[in-house]
Design an enzyme around this catalytic site. Structure first.
Site, PDB file in Angstrom:
ATOM      1  N   ASP A   1      16.376  14.638  19.919  1.00 49.13           N
ATOM      2  CA  ASP A   1      16.444  16.540  20.719  1.00 49.13           C
ATOM      3  C   ASP A   1      16.149  17.366  20.198  1.00 49.13           C
ATOM      4  O   ASP A   1      16.684  18.147  19.349  1.00 49.13           O
ATOM      5  CB  ASP A   1      17.585  16.296  21.692  1.00 49.13           C
ATOM      6  CG  ASP A   1      17.104  17.447  22.435  1.00 49.13           C
ATOM      7  OD1 ASP A   1      16.259  18.182  22.510  1.00 49.13           O
ATOM      8  OD2 ASP A   1      18.277  17.716  23.291  1.00 49.13           O
TER       9      ASP A   1
ATOM     10  N   CYS B   1       0.185  21.747  28.123  1.00 42.24           N
ATOM     11  CA  CYS B   1      -1.333  21.628  29.020  1.00 42.24           C
ATOM     12  C   CYS B   1      -1.300  21.343  29.997  1.00 42.24           C
ATOM     13  O   CYS B   1      -1.531  20.785  31.141  1.00 42.24           O
ATOM     14  CB  CYS B   1      -1.745  19.645  28.370  1.00 42.24           C
ATOM     15  SG  CYS B   1      -0.201  19.315  29.042  1.00 42.24           S
TER      16      CYS B   1
ATOM     17  N   CYS C   1       7.689  18.159  19.258  1.00 37.47           N
ATOM     18  CA  CYS C   1       7.665  16.812  20.352  1.00 37.47           C
ATOM     19  C   CYS C   1       6.113  16.029  20.287  1.00 37.47           C
ATOM     20  O   CYS C   1       5.110  16.679  21.154  1.00 37.47           O
ATOM     21  CB  CYS C   1       7.338  17.815  21.939  1.00 37.47           C
ATOM     22  SG  CYS C   1       9.189  19.175  22.130  1.00 37.47           S
ATOM     23  N   ALA C   2       6.693  15.529  19.419  1.00 33.65           N
ATOM     24  CA  ALA C   2       5.508  14.890  18.906  1.00 33.65           C
ATOM     25  C   ALA C   2       4.409  13.796  19.612  1.00 33.65           C
ATOM     26  O   ALA C   2       3.590  13.737  19.176  1.00 33.65           O
ATOM     27  CB  ALA C   2       5.654  13.611  17.779  1.00 33.65           C
ATOM     28  N   ALA C   3       5.282  12.558  20.439  1.00 35.69           N
ATOM     29  CA  ALA C   3       4.385  11.425  21.190  1.00 35.69           C
ATOM     30  C   ALA C   3       3.369  11.733  21.636  1.00 35.69           C
ATOM     31  O   ALA C   3       3.554  12.862  22.495  1.00 35.69           O
ATOM     32  CB  ALA C   3       5.541  10.389  21.241  1.00 35.69           C
ATOM     33  N   PRO C   4       2.559  10.647  22.157  1.00 31.02           N
ATOM     34  CA  PRO C   4       2.150   9.626  20.882  1.00 31.02           C
ATOM     35  C   PRO C   4       1.762  10.238  19.551  1.00 31.02           C
ATOM     36  O   PRO C   4       0.661   8.968  18.627  1.00 31.02           O
ATOM     37  CB  PRO C   4       0.975   9.328  22.225  1.00 31.02           C
ATOM     38  CG  PRO C   4       0.259  10.017  22.740  1.00 31.02           C
ATOM     39  CD  PRO C   4       1.437  11.482  22.806  1.00 31.02           C
ATOM     40  N   GLY C   5       1.499  11.545  19.429  1.00 28.31           N
ATOM     41  CA  GLY C   5       1.401  11.977  17.660  1.00 28.31           C
ATOM     42  C   GLY C   5      -0.421  12.203  17.283  1.00 28.31           C
ATOM     43  O   GLY C   5      -0.836  12.453  16.307  1.00 28.31           O
ATOM     44  N   GLY C   6      -0.898  12.662  18.928  1.00 30.45           N
ATOM     45  CA  GLY C   6      -2.380  13.248  18.652  1.00 30.45           C
ATOM     46  C   GLY C   6      -2.350  14.258  17.177  1.00 30.45           C
ATOM     47  O   GLY C   6      -2.788  14.394  16.549  1.00 30.45           O
ATOM     48  N   LYS C   7      -1.399  15.140  18.250  1.00 29.31           N
ATOM     49  CA  LYS C   7      -1.459  16.436  17.080  1.00 29.31           C
ATOM     50  C   LYS C   7      -0.610  16.565  15.499  1.00 29.31           C
ATOM     51  O   LYS C   7      -0.953  17.124  14.669  1.00 29.31           O
ATOM     52  CB  LYS C   7      -0.957  17.238  18.211  1.00 29.31           C
ATOM     53  CG  LYS C   7      -1.319  17.669  19.050  1.00 29.31           C
ATOM     54  CD  LYS C   7      -0.862  18.800  20.168  1.00 29.31           C
ATOM     55  CE  LYS C   7      -2.040  19.092  21.371  1.00 29.31           C
ATOM     56  NZ  LYS C   7      -1.566  18.041  22.411  1.00 29.31           N
TER      57      LYS C   7
HETATM   58  C1  LIG Z   1       2.939  16.821  25.705  1.00 25.77           C
HETATM   59  S1  LIG Z   1       3.807  15.826  24.809  1.00 25.77           S
HETATM   60  C2  LIG Z   1       3.078  15.605  23.282  1.00 25.77           C
HETATM   61  C3  LIG Z   1       1.776  15.117  22.961  1.00 25.77           C
HETATM   62  C4  LIG Z   1       2.059  15.371  21.539  1.00 25.77           C
HETATM   63  N1  LIG Z   1       2.152  16.715  20.766  1.00 25.77           N
HETATM   64  C5  LIG Z   1       0.355  15.179  21.324  1.00 25.77           C
HETATM   65  O1  LIG Z   1      -0.737  16.297  21.240  1.00 25.77           O
HETATM   66  O2  LIG Z   1       0.371  13.280  21.281  1.00 25.77           O
HETATM   67  C6  LIG Z   1       5.591  16.555  25.086  1.00 25.77           C
HETATM   68  C7  LIG Z   1       6.667  15.236  24.028  1.00 25.77           C
HETATM   69  O3  LIG Z   1       7.342  16.015  24.048  1.00 25.77           O
HETATM   70  C8  LIG Z   1       8.550  15.177  24.331  1.00 25.77           C
HETATM   71  N2  LIG Z   1       9.494  15.597  24.259  1.00 25.77           N
HETATM   72  C9  LIG Z   1      11.200  15.824  25.700  1.00 25.77           C
HETATM   73  N3  LIG Z   1      11.020  16.997  25.576  1.00 25.77           N
HETATM   74  C10 LIG Z   1      11.639  16.709  24.263  1.00 25.77           C
HETATM   75  C11 LIG Z   1      12.686  16.880  23.269  1.00 25.77           C
HETATM   76  N4  LIG Z   1      14.224  17.565  23.828  1.00 25.77           N
HETATM   77  N5  LIG Z   1      12.373  16.555  22.152  1.00 25.77           N
HETATM   78  C12 LIG Z   1      11.443  16.448  21.452  1.00 25.77           C
HETATM   79  N6  LIG Z   1      10.696  16.113  22.470  1.00 25.77           N
HETATM   80  C13 LIG Z   1      10.755  15.836  23.401  1.00 25.77           C
HETATM   81  C14 LIG Z   1       8.628  14.181  25.601  1.00 25.77           C
HETATM   82  O4  LIG Z   1       9.250  12.861  25.788  1.00 25.77           O
HETATM   83  C15 LIG Z   1       6.737  14.000  25.045  1.00 25.77           C
HETATM   84  O5  LIG Z   1       6.204  12.522  24.093  1.00 25.77           O
END
Ligand SMILES: C[S@@+](CC[C@H](N)C(=O)[O-])C[C@H]1O[C@@H](n2cnc3c(N)ncnc32)[C@H](O)[C@@H]1O
Length: 465
Positions: free
Chosen positions: A331, A403, A278-284
Protein backbone atom coordinates in the site's frame (compact mmCIF):
# COMPACT_ATOMS: atom_id res chain seq x y z
CA UNK A 1 -28.72 -5.65 -44.29
CA UNK A 2 -26.22 -3.10 -43.00
CA UNK A 3 -23.65 -5.80 -42.26
CA UNK A 4 -23.60 -9.37 -41.06
CA UNK A 5 -21.12 -9.20 -38.23
CA UNK A 6 -20.07 -6.71 -35.59
CA UNK A 7 -17.34 -4.63 -37.11
CA UNK A 8 -14.78 -2.67 -35.13
CA UNK A 9 -11.63 -4.17 -36.56
CA UNK A 10 -11.86 -7.42 -34.57
CA UNK A 11 -11.27 -10.54 -36.63
CA UNK A 12 -14.29 -12.81 -37.07
CA UNK A 13 -13.80 -16.37 -35.86
CA UNK A 14 -13.61 -19.11 -38.49
CA UNK A 15 -17.07 -20.38 -37.53
CA UNK A 16 -19.29 -17.55 -36.28
CA UNK A 17 -21.87 -18.56 -33.69
CA UNK A 18 -25.49 -17.77 -34.60
CA UNK A 19 -26.54 -14.22 -33.79
CA UNK A 20 -29.15 -15.31 -31.22
CA UNK A 21 -26.37 -16.95 -29.19
CA UNK A 22 -24.27 -13.79 -29.27
CA UNK A 23 -27.28 -11.71 -28.23
CA UNK A 24 -27.93 -14.06 -25.31
CA UNK A 25 -24.34 -13.72 -24.10
CA UNK A 26 -24.34 -9.94 -24.56
CA UNK A 27 -27.63 -9.58 -22.66
CA UNK A 28 -26.36 -11.78 -19.82
CA UNK A 29 -23.17 -9.71 -19.68
CA UNK A 30 -25.20 -6.50 -19.61
CA UNK A 31 -27.21 -7.88 -16.70
CA UNK A 32 -23.95 -8.74 -14.90
CA UNK A 33 -22.60 -5.20 -15.46
CA UNK A 34 -25.85 -3.83 -14.03
CA UNK A 35 -25.22 -6.03 -11.00
CA UNK A 36 -21.76 -4.51 -10.54
CA UNK A 37 -19.38 -6.76 -12.50
CA UNK A 38 -16.81 -5.17 -14.81
CA UNK A 39 -16.34 -6.19 -18.43
CA UNK A 40 -12.64 -6.77 -17.78
CA UNK A 41 -13.63 -9.60 -15.43
CA UNK A 42 -16.54 -10.85 -17.54
CA UNK A 43 -14.95 -11.02 -20.98
CA UNK A 44 -12.09 -13.40 -20.15
CA UNK A 45 -14.73 -15.92 -18.98
CA UNK A 46 -16.31 -15.99 -22.45
CA UNK A 47 -15.24 -18.73 -24.82
CA UNK A 48 -12.28 -17.50 -26.89
CA UNK A 49 -13.87 -18.16 -30.30
CA UNK A 50 -16.68 -15.69 -29.64
CA UNK A 51 -15.05 -13.25 -27.23
CA UNK A 52 -14.15 -10.60 -29.83
CA UNK A 53 -17.66 -10.62 -31.31
CA UNK A 54 -19.29 -10.43 -27.87
CA UNK A 55 -16.97 -7.60 -26.80
CA UNK A 56 -17.70 -5.63 -29.93
CA UNK A 57 -21.47 -5.94 -29.46
CA UNK A 58 -21.39 -5.46 -25.68
CA UNK A 59 -19.33 -2.25 -25.93
CA UNK A 60 -21.72 -0.95 -28.56
CA UNK A 61 -24.66 -1.77 -26.29
CA UNK A 62 -23.03 -0.05 -23.29
CA UNK A 63 -22.30 3.06 -25.36
CA UNK A 64 -25.93 3.22 -26.49
CA UNK A 65 -27.45 2.11 -23.19
CA UNK A 66 -28.88 5.52 -22.28
CA UNK A 67 -30.94 5.59 -25.48
CA UNK A 68 -31.92 1.93 -25.17
CA UNK A 69 -33.15 2.41 -21.60
CA UNK A 70 -35.15 5.47 -22.55
CA UNK A 71 -36.79 3.58 -25.44
CA UNK A 72 -37.50 0.56 -23.26
CA UNK A 73 -39.21 2.84 -20.76
CA UNK A 74 -41.48 4.19 -23.51
CA UNK A 75 -42.27 0.75 -24.91
CA UNK A 76 -42.76 -0.90 -21.51
CA UNK A 77 -43.27 1.68 -18.75
CA UNK A 78 -43.29 -1.03 -16.05
CA UNK A 79 -39.76 -2.47 -15.87
CA UNK A 80 -39.77 -6.17 -16.86
CA UNK A 81 -37.70 -8.82 -15.05
CA UNK A 82 -33.91 -8.09 -15.22
CA UNK A 83 -33.13 -10.80 -17.81
CA UNK A 84 -35.97 -9.63 -20.08
CA UNK A 85 -34.99 -5.99 -19.66
CA UNK A 86 -31.36 -6.78 -20.50
CA UNK A 87 -32.34 -8.58 -23.71
CA UNK A 88 -34.75 -5.81 -24.73
CA UNK A 89 -32.14 -3.11 -24.07
CA UNK A 90 -29.50 -5.12 -25.94
CA UNK A 91 -31.69 -5.35 -29.03
CA UNK A 92 -32.77 -1.69 -28.85
CA UNK A 93 -29.20 -0.46 -28.39
CA UNK A 94 -28.16 -2.39 -31.49
CA UNK A 95 -30.97 -1.33 -33.78
CA UNK A 96 -32.18 2.16 -32.82
CA UNK A 97 -29.73 4.00 -35.08
CA UNK A 98 -30.34 2.67 -38.58
CA UNK A 99 -27.16 4.26 -39.97
CA UNK A 100 -24.85 2.70 -37.41
CA UNK A 101 -26.68 -0.58 -36.74
CA UNK A 102 -24.51 -3.67 -37.30
CA UNK A 103 -27.57 -5.69 -38.42
CA UNK A 104 -30.78 -5.12 -40.30
CA UNK A 105 -33.62 -4.36 -37.83
CA UNK A 106 -35.81 -7.34 -38.76
CA UNK A 107 -32.90 -9.79 -38.56
CA UNK A 108 -32.01 -8.44 -35.16
CA UNK A 109 -35.55 -8.66 -33.83
CA UNK A 110 -35.98 -12.25 -35.12
CA UNK A 111 -32.72 -13.26 -33.48
CA UNK A 112 -33.53 -11.47 -30.20
CA UNK A 113 -36.84 -13.34 -30.03
CA UNK A 114 -35.01 -16.60 -30.79
CA UNK A 115 -32.56 -15.77 -27.96
CA UNK A 116 -35.52 -15.19 -25.63
CA UNK A 117 -37.17 -18.51 -26.55
CA UNK A 118 -33.98 -20.46 -25.92
CA UNK A 119 -33.37 -19.21 -22.38
CA UNK A 120 -35.58 -20.35 -19.53
CA UNK A 121 -35.38 -16.93 -17.80
CA UNK A 122 -36.84 -15.17 -20.83
CA UNK A 123 -38.85 -17.77 -22.75
CA UNK A 124 -42.11 -16.92 -20.97
CA UNK A 125 -41.70 -13.31 -22.19
CA UNK A 126 -40.68 -14.05 -25.79
CA UNK A 127 -44.03 -12.81 -27.14
CA UNK A 128 -43.74 -9.61 -25.07
CA UNK A 129 -40.19 -8.99 -26.36
CA UNK A 130 -41.38 -9.64 -29.91
CA UNK A 131 -44.27 -7.16 -29.49
CA UNK A 132 -42.06 -4.41 -28.02
CA UNK A 133 -39.36 -4.72 -30.67
CA UNK A 134 -41.77 -4.92 -33.60
CA UNK A 135 -43.59 -1.86 -32.29
CA UNK A 136 -40.23 -0.08 -32.20
CA UNK A 137 -39.55 -0.99 -35.84
CA UNK A 138 -43.04 0.22 -36.88
CA UNK A 139 -43.01 3.44 -34.85
CA UNK A 140 -39.27 4.19 -34.89
CA UNK A 141 -39.45 7.86 -35.91
CA UNK A 142 -42.10 9.09 -33.42
CA UNK A 143 -40.60 7.01 -30.59
CA UNK A 144 -37.12 8.40 -31.20
CA UNK A 145 -38.50 11.94 -31.44
CA UNK A 146 -40.38 11.57 -28.15
CA UNK A 147 -37.36 10.20 -26.33
CA UNK A 148 -34.95 12.76 -27.77
CA UNK A 149 -37.28 15.59 -26.72
CA UNK A 150 -37.19 14.55 -23.05
CA UNK A 151 -33.76 15.16 -21.51
CA UNK A 152 -34.96 13.70 -18.20
CA UNK A 153 -35.50 10.33 -19.87
CA UNK A 154 -32.63 10.34 -22.33
CA UNK A 155 -29.24 10.53 -20.64
CA UNK A 156 -26.37 8.87 -22.52
CA UNK A 157 -24.70 8.17 -19.16
CA UNK A 158 -26.13 8.02 -15.62
CA UNK A 159 -27.75 11.39 -14.70
CA UNK A 160 -25.35 12.14 -11.80
CA UNK A 161 -22.40 11.64 -14.18
CA UNK A 162 -23.86 14.00 -16.78
CA UNK A 163 -24.62 16.64 -14.11
CA UNK A 164 -21.05 16.45 -12.79
CA UNK A 165 -19.59 16.81 -16.29
CA UNK A 166 -21.82 19.81 -16.94
CA UNK A 167 -20.79 21.46 -13.66
CA UNK A 168 -17.06 20.73 -14.07
CA UNK A 169 -16.79 21.55 -17.78
CA UNK A 170 -19.56 23.95 -18.82
CA UNK A 171 -17.98 24.42 -22.27
CA UNK A 172 -17.00 20.87 -23.07
CA UNK A 173 -19.54 18.59 -21.40
CA UNK A 174 -21.67 17.97 -24.49
CA UNK A 175 -18.65 17.13 -26.66
CA UNK A 176 -17.42 14.83 -23.90
CA UNK A 177 -20.73 12.96 -23.83
CA UNK A 178 -20.84 12.71 -27.59
CA UNK A 179 -17.28 11.45 -27.85
CA UNK A 180 -17.94 8.88 -25.12
CA UNK A 181 -20.25 7.09 -27.54
CA UNK A 182 -17.47 6.24 -29.98
CA UNK A 183 -14.51 3.88 -29.71
CA UNK A 184 -11.15 5.46 -28.81
CA UNK A 185 -8.18 5.44 -31.18
CA UNK A 186 -5.35 2.95 -30.78
CA UNK A 187 -2.12 4.74 -29.92
CA UNK A 188 1.30 3.32 -29.18
CA UNK A 189 4.45 4.67 -27.61
CA UNK A 190 7.61 3.98 -29.57
CA UNK A 191 10.50 2.61 -27.51
CA UNK A 192 13.36 4.99 -28.30
CA UNK A 193 15.86 2.48 -26.91
CA UNK A 194 15.00 0.04 -29.71
CA UNK A 195 14.12 2.17 -32.71
CA UNK A 196 12.94 5.59 -33.87
CA UNK A 197 9.36 6.64 -34.49
CA UNK A 198 10.14 7.30 -38.17
CA UNK A 199 11.73 3.86 -38.65
CA UNK A 200 8.85 2.03 -37.00
CA UNK A 201 6.26 4.03 -38.91
CA UNK A 202 8.02 3.23 -42.19
CA UNK A 203 8.26 -0.45 -41.27
CA UNK A 204 4.53 -0.57 -40.58
CA UNK A 205 3.76 1.38 -43.72
CA UNK A 206 5.48 -1.24 -45.86
CA UNK A 207 3.29 -3.85 -44.14
CA UNK A 208 0.17 -1.84 -45.04
CA UNK A 209 -0.32 -0.37 -41.54
CA UNK A 210 -0.74 3.38 -41.56
CA UNK A 211 -0.34 5.68 -38.56
CA UNK A 212 0.18 9.32 -37.60
CA UNK A 213 2.74 10.81 -35.19
CA UNK A 214 1.26 12.11 -31.94
CA UNK A 215 3.01 13.82 -29.02
CA UNK A 216 6.73 13.22 -28.53
CA UNK A 217 7.01 9.50 -29.17
CA UNK A 218 3.52 8.29 -30.08
CA UNK A 219 1.97 6.81 -33.21
CA UNK A 220 -1.79 6.71 -33.62
CA UNK A 221 -2.97 3.91 -35.87
CA UNK A 222 -5.45 4.81 -38.59
CA UNK A 223 -7.24 1.53 -37.82
CA UNK A 224 -7.07 -0.42 -34.53
CA UNK A 225 -5.71 -3.94 -34.83
CA UNK A 226 -4.57 -6.95 -32.82
CA UNK A 227 -1.48 -5.68 -31.05
CA UNK A 228 0.46 -8.92 -31.56
CA UNK A 229 0.17 -8.46 -35.32
CA UNK A 230 1.95 -5.09 -35.09
CA UNK A 231 5.51 -5.56 -36.35
CA UNK A 232 7.90 -4.94 -33.45
CA UNK A 233 5.36 -5.15 -30.64
CA UNK A 234 6.37 -8.56 -29.27
CA UNK A 235 10.03 -7.49 -29.44
CA UNK A 236 9.29 -4.44 -27.25
CA UNK A 237 9.71 -1.80 -29.97
CA UNK A 238 6.44 -0.21 -28.89
CA UNK A 239 3.72 -0.40 -26.25
CA UNK A 240 0.05 0.46 -26.40
CA UNK A 241 -0.44 3.72 -24.51
CA UNK A 242 -2.81 6.62 -25.04
CA UNK A 243 -1.22 9.93 -26.07
CA UNK A 244 -2.24 11.73 -22.85
CA UNK A 245 -0.97 8.84 -20.72
CA UNK A 246 2.42 9.24 -22.42
CA UNK A 247 2.83 12.61 -20.71
CA UNK A 248 3.36 11.07 -17.26
CA UNK A 249 6.93 9.87 -17.75
CA UNK A 250 7.77 12.86 -19.96
CA UNK A 251 6.65 15.35 -17.31
CA UNK A 252 8.52 13.47 -14.61
CA UNK A 253 11.79 13.41 -16.55
CA UNK A 254 11.40 17.02 -17.72
CA UNK A 255 10.89 17.97 -14.08
CA UNK A 256 13.80 15.89 -12.81
CA UNK A 257 16.24 17.26 -15.36
CA UNK A 258 15.39 20.81 -14.25
CA UNK A 259 15.75 20.07 -10.54
CA UNK A 260 18.24 22.01 -8.50
CA UNK A 261 21.07 19.90 -7.13
CA UNK A 262 20.25 19.16 -3.52
CA UNK A 263 22.65 20.05 -0.71
CA UNK A 264 25.32 17.37 -0.34
CA UNK A 265 24.20 14.44 1.77
CA UNK A 266 20.53 14.99 0.88
CA UNK A 267 20.64 12.61 -2.07
CA UNK A 268 22.62 9.85 -3.72
CA UNK A 269 24.15 11.32 -6.90
CA UNK A 270 25.06 8.01 -8.54
CA UNK A 271 21.47 6.99 -9.33
CA UNK A 272 18.07 8.55 -9.84
CA UNK A 273 15.83 7.10 -7.16
CA UNK A 274 12.31 6.94 -8.52
CA UNK A 275 8.99 5.67 -7.22
CA UNK A 276 6.01 4.57 -9.32
CA UNK A 277 3.47 4.43 -6.50
CA UNK A 278 0.47 2.83 -8.27
CA UNK A 279 2.06 0.82 -11.00
CA UNK A 280 -0.07 -1.97 -12.47
CA UNK A 281 -0.24 -2.87 -15.30
CA UNK A 282 3.09 -1.09 -15.62
CA UNK A 283 2.62 1.04 -18.74
CA UNK A 284 4.07 4.12 -17.09
CA UNK A 285 6.72 2.13 -15.19
CA UNK A 286 8.04 0.91 -18.53
CA UNK A 287 7.92 4.40 -20.00
CA UNK A 288 9.81 5.90 -17.02
CA UNK A 289 12.65 3.45 -17.73
CA UNK A 290 12.57 3.87 -21.51
CA UNK A 291 12.65 7.66 -21.22
CA UNK A 292 15.58 7.83 -18.79
CA UNK A 293 18.45 9.98 -20.12
CA UNK A 294 21.22 7.83 -21.54
CA UNK A 295 24.65 7.97 -19.88
CA UNK A 296 25.29 9.56 -16.49
CA UNK A 297 23.25 8.47 -13.51
CA UNK A 298 21.62 5.07 -13.47
CA UNK A 299 17.98 4.60 -12.48
CA UNK A 300 16.66 2.76 -9.44
CA UNK A 301 12.92 2.44 -9.87
CA UNK A 302 10.59 1.01 -7.25
CA UNK A 303 7.15 0.06 -8.60
CA UNK A 304 4.41 -0.50 -6.01
CA UNK A 305 1.03 -2.10 -6.51
CA UNK A 306 -1.54 -2.93 -3.86
CA UNK A 307 -3.40 -5.60 -5.86
CA UNK A 308 -1.38 -8.83 -6.01
CA UNK A 309 -3.44 -10.14 -8.94
CA UNK A 310 -2.29 -7.20 -11.07
CA UNK A 311 1.42 -7.62 -10.31
CA UNK A 312 2.27 -10.15 -13.07
CA UNK A 313 1.23 -7.63 -15.72
CA UNK A 314 3.97 -5.23 -14.55
CA UNK A 315 6.62 -7.95 -14.90
CA UNK A 316 5.29 -9.02 -18.31
CA UNK A 317 5.49 -5.44 -19.58
CA UNK A 318 9.02 -4.97 -18.27
CA UNK A 319 10.15 -8.29 -19.70
CA UNK A 320 8.81 -7.45 -23.15
CA UNK A 321 10.78 -4.21 -23.30
CA UNK A 322 13.82 -5.76 -21.58
CA UNK A 323 14.17 -3.28 -18.68
CA UNK A 324 14.09 -3.76 -14.93
CA UNK A 325 12.51 -2.26 -11.83
CA UNK A 326 12.03 -3.43 -8.28
CA UNK A 327 8.37 -4.49 -8.11
CA UNK A 328 6.60 -4.80 -4.75
CA UNK A 329 3.08 -5.50 -3.58
CA UNK A 330 2.31 -2.84 -0.97
CA UNK A 331 0.00 0.00 0.00
CA UNK A 332 1.73 3.16 -1.19
CA UNK A 333 -0.16 5.06 1.50
CA UNK A 334 1.61 3.11 4.28
CA UNK A 335 5.31 3.86 3.68
CA UNK A 336 6.25 2.41 7.09
CA UNK A 337 5.60 -1.05 5.60
CA UNK A 338 7.89 -0.72 2.54
CA UNK A 339 10.11 2.42 2.55
CA UNK A 340 13.82 2.01 3.33
CA UNK A 341 14.13 5.64 4.47
CA UNK A 342 16.19 6.86 1.46
CA UNK A 343 14.44 9.85 -0.18
CA UNK A 344 13.25 9.72 -3.79
CA UNK A 345 14.29 12.21 -6.48
CA UNK A 346 11.03 11.67 -8.31
CA UNK A 347 7.62 10.16 -7.60
CA UNK A 348 4.84 9.32 -10.01
CA UNK A 349 1.43 9.04 -8.38
CA UNK A 350 -0.95 7.71 -11.05
CA UNK A 351 -3.77 7.60 -8.56
CA UNK A 352 -6.66 5.14 -8.45
CA UNK A 353 -9.65 7.06 -9.82
CA UNK A 354 -13.11 6.82 -11.38
CA UNK A 355 -11.49 6.44 -14.85
CA UNK A 356 -14.04 8.93 -16.17
CA UNK A 357 -11.49 10.03 -18.79
CA UNK A 358 -11.38 6.60 -20.42
CA UNK A 359 -15.07 5.80 -20.63
CA UNK A 360 -14.66 5.35 -24.41
CA UNK A 361 -12.30 2.45 -23.79
CA UNK A 362 -14.27 0.99 -20.90
CA UNK A 363 -17.93 1.84 -21.55
CA UNK A 364 -19.05 -0.15 -18.48
CA UNK A 365 -17.31 2.28 -16.12
CA UNK A 366 -20.04 4.89 -15.99
CA UNK A 367 -22.70 2.25 -15.28
CA UNK A 368 -20.61 0.57 -12.57
CA UNK A 369 -19.74 3.68 -10.59
CA UNK A 370 -21.91 5.29 -7.92
CA UNK A 371 -21.79 9.01 -7.24
CA UNK A 372 -20.58 8.31 -3.70
CA UNK A 373 -17.47 6.59 -5.17
CA UNK A 374 -16.06 9.95 -6.25
CA UNK A 375 -15.77 11.34 -2.71
CA UNK A 376 -14.21 8.05 -1.53
CA UNK A 377 -11.70 8.09 -4.38
CA UNK A 378 -10.85 11.73 -3.71
CA UNK A 379 -10.15 10.86 -0.09
CA UNK A 380 -7.84 8.04 -1.17
CA UNK A 381 -6.03 10.30 -3.64
CA UNK A 382 -5.39 12.88 -0.91
CA UNK A 383 -4.25 10.15 1.51
CA UNK A 384 -1.70 8.91 -1.05
CA UNK A 385 -0.45 12.42 -1.84
CA UNK A 386 0.04 13.25 1.85
CA UNK A 387 1.75 9.91 2.58
CA UNK A 388 4.20 10.13 -0.34
CA UNK A 389 5.18 13.81 -0.14
CA UNK A 390 7.53 13.37 2.87
CA UNK A 391 9.44 10.68 0.92
CA UNK A 392 10.56 13.17 -1.72
CA UNK A 393 13.95 14.83 -1.30
CA UNK A 394 14.13 18.66 -1.13
CA UNK A 395 14.14 19.88 -4.74
CA UNK A 396 12.52 16.62 -5.91
CA UNK A 397 9.51 16.32 -8.22
CA UNK A 398 6.18 14.55 -7.77
CA UNK A 399 3.88 14.09 -10.75
CA UNK A 400 0.25 13.54 -9.77
CA UNK A 401 -2.12 12.24 -12.41
CA UNK A 402 -5.50 10.60 -12.81
CA UNK A 403 -7.34 9.38 -15.91
CA UNK A 404 -10.40 11.31 -14.81
CA UNK A 405 -12.14 14.40 -16.16
CA UNK A 406 -13.78 15.16 -12.79
CA UNK A 407 -12.29 18.14 -10.97
CA UNK A 408 -12.72 16.35 -7.64
CA UNK A 409 -10.02 13.91 -8.76
CA UNK A 410 -7.76 16.51 -10.35
CA UNK A 411 -7.57 20.23 -9.73
CA UNK A 412 -9.50 20.09 -6.43
CA UNK A 413 -7.06 17.53 -4.97
CA UNK A 414 -4.04 19.64 -5.86
CA UNK A 415 -5.62 22.92 -4.67
CA UNK A 416 -6.36 21.35 -1.32
CA UNK A 417 -2.86 19.79 -1.11
CA UNK A 418 -1.13 23.08 -1.90
CA UNK A 419 -3.28 24.93 0.63
CA UNK A 420 -1.61 23.16 3.54
CA UNK A 421 1.79 22.04 2.18
CA UNK A 422 3.82 25.22 2.05
CA UNK A 423 6.94 23.37 0.84
CA UNK A 424 5.13 22.38 -2.38
CA UNK A 425 5.14 24.50 -5.53
CA UNK A 426 3.05 23.80 -8.61
CA UNK A 427 5.20 23.93 -11.71
CA UNK A 428 3.60 24.83 -15.07
CA UNK A 429 1.40 21.76 -15.63
CA UNK A 430 -1.16 20.54 -18.18
CA UNK A 431 -4.03 20.44 -15.65
CA UNK A 432 -7.20 18.84 -17.04
CA UNK A 433 -6.79 17.42 -20.55
CA UNK A 434 -10.08 16.84 -22.31
CA UNK A 435 -10.67 13.77 -24.48
CA UNK A 436 -11.76 15.76 -27.48
CA UNK A 437 -11.13 15.02 -31.12
CA UNK A 438 -9.27 17.88 -32.85
CA UNK A 439 -11.55 20.62 -34.09
CA UNK A 440 -14.30 19.64 -31.67
CA UNK A 441 -13.63 21.94 -28.77
CA UNK A 442 -15.20 25.38 -28.87
CA UNK A 443 -13.52 27.81 -26.51
CA UNK A 444 -10.91 25.37 -25.25
CA UNK A 445 -7.12 25.61 -25.58
CA UNK A 446 -5.40 23.77 -28.40
CA UNK A 447 -5.76 20.06 -28.23
CA UNK A 448 -2.09 19.51 -28.95
CA UNK A 449 -2.14 15.76 -28.53
CA UNK A 450 -4.85 15.08 -31.09
CA UNK A 451 -7.45 12.53 -30.09
CA UNK A 452 -6.57 11.31 -26.59
CA UNK A 453 -8.04 10.18 -23.27
CA UNK A 454 -9.14 12.50 -20.46
CA UNK A 455 -6.37 13.08 -17.90
CA UNK A 456 -5.29 15.41 -15.16
CA UNK A 457 -1.64 16.30 -14.52
CA UNK A 458 0.08 18.38 -11.85
CA UNK A 459 3.85 18.65 -11.46
CA UNK A 460 4.81 19.47 -7.86
CA UNK A 461 8.26 20.53 -6.74
CA UNK A 462 9.50 20.40 -3.16
CA UNK A 463 11.28 23.49 -1.91
CA UNK A 464 14.94 23.19 -0.91
CA UNK A 465 14.73 24.93 2.41
C1 LIG B 1 -4.57 4.12 -12.63
S1 LIG B 1 -4.02 2.54 -12.24
C2 LIG B 1 -2.30 2.65 -12.61
C3 LIG B 1 -1.96 2.48 -14.06
C4 LIG B 1 -0.44 2.38 -14.27
N1 LIG B 1 0.25 3.50 -13.69
C5 LIG B 1 -0.09 2.28 -15.74
O1 LIG B 1 0.21 3.29 -16.36
O2 LIG B 1 -0.07 1.16 -16.26
C6 LIG B 1 -3.98 2.60 -10.50
C7 LIG B 1 -3.37 1.38 -9.85
O3 LIG B 1 -3.15 1.70 -8.48
C8 LIG B 1 -3.38 0.56 -7.69
N2 LIG B 1 -3.58 1.05 -6.30
C9 LIG B 1 -4.72 1.53 -5.76
N3 LIG B 1 -4.50 1.90 -4.49
C10 LIG B 1 -3.19 1.68 -4.24
C11 LIG B 1 -2.37 1.88 -3.09
N4 LIG B 1 -2.87 2.37 -1.95
N5 LIG B 1 -1.05 1.53 -3.17
C12 LIG B 1 -0.55 1.01 -4.33
N6 LIG B 1 -1.29 0.79 -5.44
C13 LIG B 1 -2.59 1.14 -5.40
C14 LIG B 1 -4.58 -0.08 -8.35
O4 LIG B 1 -4.69 -1.43 -8.01
C15 LIG B 1 -4.25 0.14 -9.84
O5 LIG B 1 -3.55 -0.95 -10.35
Amino acid sequence: MAGNRPGTGEKPSAVSPPLWQLLQTVAQSLQAVRQGQSTSRLLPQIEATRRAAVQSLLFRVLRQLGMAQALRQRLAPRAPAPAVDALLCTALALCWDEDQAPYDGHTLVNQAVEAAKRNRRTQGQAAFINACLRRFLRERAPLLAAVQADPKVLTPLPPWWVARLQRDHPLAWQSLLQLGQHPAPMTVRVNGRHTTREALQARWHSAGITSQPVGRTGLQLDKPMDVHLLPGFDAGDCSVQDAAAQLAAELLWDGLLQTVTPPSGAADHSAWRLLDACAAPGGKTAHMLEAAPSGGRSVELLALEIDATRMPRIQENLQRIGLQAQVRCADAGEPATWWDGRPFDGVLLDAPCSASGIVRRHPDIAWLRRESDIAELAQQQSRLLEALWPLLRPGGVLVYCSCSVFRAEGQDRIDSFLAHNTDARLRPSPGHLMPLAPGNQPGLPDNWLGDHDGFYYAVLEKSLG
